[in-house]
Scaffold this active site. Structure first.
Site, PDB file in Angstrom:
ATOM      1  N   LYS A 158      54.437  30.352  40.789  1.00  9.99           N
ATOM      2  CA  LYS A 158      54.441  28.753  40.154  1.00  9.99           C
ATOM      3  C   LYS A 158      55.752  28.368  40.713  1.00  9.99           C
ATOM      4  CE  LYS A 158      50.046  28.618  38.254  1.00  9.99           C
ATOM      5  NZ  LYS A 158      49.291  27.971  37.305  1.00  9.99           N
ATOM      6  N   LYS A 168      45.065  34.463  45.668  1.00  5.52           N
ATOM      7  CA  LYS A 168      43.872  34.205  44.892  1.00  5.52           C
ATOM      8  C   LYS A 168      43.521  32.725  44.790  1.00  5.52           C
ATOM      9  CE  LYS A 168      45.294  32.796  40.051  1.00  5.52           C
ATOM     10  NZ  LYS A 168      44.241  31.728  39.973  1.00  5.52           N
ATOM     11  N   LYS A 182      43.176  26.488  41.229  1.00  6.27           N
ATOM     12  CA  LYS A 182      42.672  25.085  41.231  1.00  6.27           C
ATOM     13  C   LYS A 182      43.861  24.267  41.583  1.00  6.27           C
ATOM     14  CE  LYS A 182      41.131  25.362  36.608  1.00  6.27           C
ATOM     15  NZ  LYS A 182      42.455  25.603  36.054  1.00  6.27           N
TER      16      LYS A 182
HETATM   17  P1  ATP Z   1      45.869  26.925  38.079  1.00  5.83           P
HETATM   18  O1  ATP Z   1      46.170  27.055  39.843  1.00  5.83           O
HETATM   19  O2  ATP Z   1      46.116  25.754  37.669  1.00  5.83           O
HETATM   20  O3  ATP Z   1      46.658  28.106  37.252  1.00  5.83           O
HETATM   21  P2  ATP Z   1      43.427  28.786  38.060  1.00  5.83           P
HETATM   22  O4  ATP Z   1      42.599  28.464  39.107  1.00  5.83           O
HETATM   23  O5  ATP Z   1      44.216  29.747  38.328  1.00  5.83           O
HETATM   24  O6  ATP Z   1      44.165  27.404  38.018  1.00  5.83           O
HETATM   25  P3  ATP Z   1      43.182  28.993  35.314  1.00  5.83           P
HETATM   26  O7  ATP Z   1      43.013  27.921  34.362  1.00  5.83           O
HETATM   27  O8  ATP Z   1      44.871  29.206  35.316  1.00  5.83           O
HETATM   28  O9  ATP Z   1      42.773  28.536  36.828  1.00  5.83           O
HETATM   29  O10 ATP Z   1      42.355  30.153  34.623  1.00  5.83           O
HETATM   30  C1  ATP Z   1      41.171  30.265  34.340  1.00  5.83           C
HETATM   31  C2  ATP Z   1      40.679  31.631  34.435  1.00  5.83           C
HETATM   32  O11 ATP Z   1      40.173  31.782  35.728  1.00  5.83           O
HETATM   33  C3  ATP Z   1      41.445  32.764  34.107  1.00  5.83           C
HETATM   34  O12 ATP Z   1      40.724  33.725  33.151  1.00  5.83           O
HETATM   35  C4  ATP Z   1      41.823  33.292  35.406  1.00  5.83           C
HETATM   36  O13 ATP Z   1      42.100  34.817  35.258  1.00  5.83           O
HETATM   37  C5  ATP Z   1      40.476  33.218  35.967  1.00  5.83           C
HETATM   38  N1  ATP Z   1      40.761  32.955  37.679  1.00  5.83           N
HETATM   39  C6  ATP Z   1      41.637  32.086  37.933  1.00  5.83           C
HETATM   40  N2  ATP Z   1      41.632  32.219  39.405  1.00  5.83           N
HETATM   41  C7  ATP Z   1      40.717  33.124  39.550  1.00  5.83           C
HETATM   42  C8  ATP Z   1      40.090  33.932  40.810  1.00  5.83           C
HETATM   43  N3  ATP Z   1      40.691  33.474  42.052  1.00  5.83           N
HETATM   44  N4  ATP Z   1      39.369  34.895  40.804  1.00  5.83           N
HETATM   45  C9  ATP Z   1      38.999  35.363  39.462  1.00  5.83           C
HETATM   46  N5  ATP Z   1      39.348  34.442  38.372  1.00  5.83           N
HETATM   47  C10 ATP Z   1      40.091  33.680  38.478  1.00  5.83           C
HETATM   48 MG    MG Z   2      46.048  30.125  36.712  1.00 12.91          MG
END
Ligand code: ATP
Ligand code: MG
Length: 327
Positions: free
Chosen positions: A110, A192, A195
């Site tokens: 990040k 990965k 969001k």
């Molecule tokens: P950001 O980019 O804002 O961090 P994010 O997509 O990583 O968003 P989070 O809110 O940080 O989402 O995570 C929410 C949940 O989703 C966590 O348990 C995280 O481990 C899971 N998660 C996030 N991305 C993935 C992915 N690509 N595959 C599987 N699980 C995921």
């Molecule tokens: Mg995240």
């Protein structure tokens, strides 16, 4: 078992969030004592527009219920509604080595993505996360693979606190699914799905059919043409096979066989059409909930009340263990 997990109100809930985390939450709520928190304070580590942020937070709650969380079966609440999260985070800050925080992958990623805003909160994010979890003495934390490092740190913090002040916290376990724990980005399948990565990289759980087709057709694969599951050599194709297998509830082997000898375009189309079909109930539920402001307010009010009662008990114990004088 007490279970807790959270999600940031950034961007839209995507396939990775669902397959890695929320799908587990939906199953766990039936048998366990579950709390799910929208971590709005964590989201402040990236710059938010206040008006949009309020809306996004409310929308995230709607999305969680649309994805299958049942407010009758679990506690849903906002992190900022329970002041003890930040209080415990401060205390944990005083026992967490800076070096541990500096080696966290999420912090490094990040910071690289956001060079103009490497704030202290980005570094101490896992400390607040440890507070989210330990405040509720959660034994199980259902998360995607990317969060394993943070749960390990949570355990370390619990151990350190317990050693210094006497047994206070449980050592939480990460609950990670064997498949779907790391869904990859459609643009760069070596990273990965996230969001905060912008729209073309992910498909939201509520995406309209036309947009799903477009994104899938543009998904990055490789220069070959063999459809086999091999994440190291063929990350894009393997990601598509994984998504297909999980939504179709077929084994990877069967899916591989089904697409054997066909082109990448057929695979992408197959995944797109399957998603359009399987995501339809999520879209429908979200549309319905978008008009039910009062219902949502009630859920959050009730959720905060329940969460607060647990959090206050933990903090009383923590304060007394630390020798902080009672008011
Ligand atoms: P950001 O980019 O804002 O961090 P994010 O997509 O990583 O968003 P989070 O809110 O940080 O989402 O995570 C929410 C949940 O989703 C966590 O348990 C995280 O481990 C899971 N998660 C996030 N991305 C993935 C992915 N690509 N595959 C599987 N699980 C995921
Ligand atoms: Mg995240």
């Amino acid at each position: 078992m007490r279970v807790l997990s959270g999600i940031q109100p950034t961007g839209q809930l995507h396939l990775g969030n669902y397959l890695g985390a929320i799908k587990q939450w939906v199953e766990l709520q039936e048998q366990h004592d579950c709390l799910f928190v929208v971590v709005d304070l964590h989201a402040l580590t990236s710059r938010q527009n206040p008006k949009e942020f309020s809306k996004a937070t409310q929308e995230k709650v709607i999305e969680l219920i649309s994805a299958g969380l049942d407010p009758e079966q679990c506690v849903i609440f906002l992190q900022s509604h329970v002041k003890e999260h930040t209080e415990l985070a401060w205390i944990f800050n005083t026992i967490t080595p800076v070096a541990e925080l500096q080696r966290m992958t999420q912090y490094k990623d990040k910071s690289k993505k956001n060079k103009e805003n490497i704030n202290a909160g980005l570094l101490t994010y896992p400390v607040l996360q440890a507070a989210d979890i330990l405040l509720y003495q959660a034994q199980g934390v259902p998360v995607g693979k990317d969060q394993l490092q943070h749960i390990e740190l949570t355990r370390l913090i619990a151990r350190k606190f317990n050693n210094q002040y006497g047994k206070t916290f449980v050592e939480s376990e990460a609950l990670v699914l064997p498949e779907g724990a790391k869904i990859m980005s459609f643009l760069d399948p070596k990273k990965k799905m996230s969001k905060s990565d912008g729209l073309p990289a992910y498909v939201s759980l509520f995406e309209e059919p036309e947009s799903i087709r477009k994104k899938l057709m543009r998904a990055t694969t490789d220069a070959g043409k063999e459809i086999v599951y091999n994440p190291a050599r063929k990350p894009g194709v393997s990601n598509l096979l994984t998504i297909y297998s999980l939504f179709a509830e077929q084994s990877l082997k069967d899916v591989e066989k089904q697409f054997q000898g066909k082109g990448y375009a057929t695979l992408k189309k197959g995944v797109a059409e399957l998603l359009i079909d399987k995501l339809e109930p999520f879209r429908r539920k979200k549309k319905e909930l978008m008009t039910r402001d009062l219902y949502l307010k009630e859920i959050l009010k009730h959720g905060a009340r329940k969460a607060r009662s647990i959090a206050e008990t933990t903090m009383q114990d923590v304060r007394s263990k630390l020798g902080l004088l009672a008011p």
